[in-house]
Design an enzyme around this catalytic site. Sequence first.
Site, PDB file in Angstrom:
ATOM      1  N   SER A 137       0.865  -1.177   0.000  1.00 35.41           N
ATOM      2  CA  SER A 137       0.000   0.000   0.000  1.00 35.41           C
ATOM      3  C   SER A 137       0.899   1.224   0.000  1.00 35.41           C
ATOM      4  CB  SER A 137      -0.880  -0.009   1.257  1.00 35.41           C
ATOM      5  OG  SER A 137      -1.489   1.240   1.481  1.00 35.41           O
ATOM      6  N   TYR A 150      -2.522  -0.619  10.375  1.00 30.63           N
ATOM      7  CA  TYR A 150      -2.472  -0.972   8.956  1.00 30.63           C
ATOM      8  C   TYR A 150      -1.150  -0.516   8.354  1.00 30.63           C
ATOM      9  CZ  TYR A 150      -3.780  -1.294   4.027  1.00 30.63           C
ATOM     10  OH  TYR A 150      -3.810  -1.611   2.688  1.00 30.63           O
TER      11      TYR A 150
END
Length: 270
Positions: A137, A150
């Site tokens: 990501s 995350y």
Amino acid sequence: MAVLVLTGCASGIGAHMTGVFARRGDAVVATDVDLAALERRAAEGAWGANVRRVKLDVREEADWEAALDLAEREGGGPDVVMNIAGVLKPGWVTDLTAADVDFHLDVNVKGTVLGTRAAAARMIRRGRGGHIVNIGSLASLAPVPGLSLYAASKFAVRGFSLAAAMELARHEIAVSLVMPDAVQTPMLDLQVDHDEAAMTFSGPRPLTVEDVERALVDEVLPKRPLEITLPLGRGVLARAANTAPAASRWLEPILMKKGRKAQERIKRGR
């Protein structure tokens, strides 16, 4: 014909890419922790006959071995393994629980490590090289307030992937890390109502699964890069934040404000 093993195929990027590879004639082993959801997706008919389905909890070594056994029976594979499955739960640091920590690190990090390790072992034994694609990501590069767990998990995925790529190169096994901005999937939908997740919505628009498809099919699989970011502009911003993390404190209020406005527009449009 290539033999591919994909995780997280019941929805989102995994479901879309299963159809892409099946339609081009590859043999696909589609996996997900939720076998019922995986079967419902298959029943929709978009994947065709080249897809084999199996339950895979990416945190479980035995599940990985079963999925890779199936890939070998299907065509001597796997040629490509894509670690797509991932989880996200917004939350401020002071609100995080021990279960939240386990949730992110076990699925996003441990799952990727186990999958990479198991795939590499099969590829080395076979002696024909291979390609492991890990989905990170932009949060692998830049701090994301409100999504600290995350971001931590995706930072770890990046570090592991880069080290694994160096180790496995001598076996002609490539490891590629794909770092997209927010993608329009159920993972994005769950963040709309969370103020903590405002940063996610600060970009011009979410990527689509078709954007990810183009990157994977046109760039990652044929060229086997070490890492790529999507889109380019946001990737440059994330790399700048990674180089000078203190500067992120100045950008944060601007991006959070922009993201909250986008969240409100989405809510009004429901």
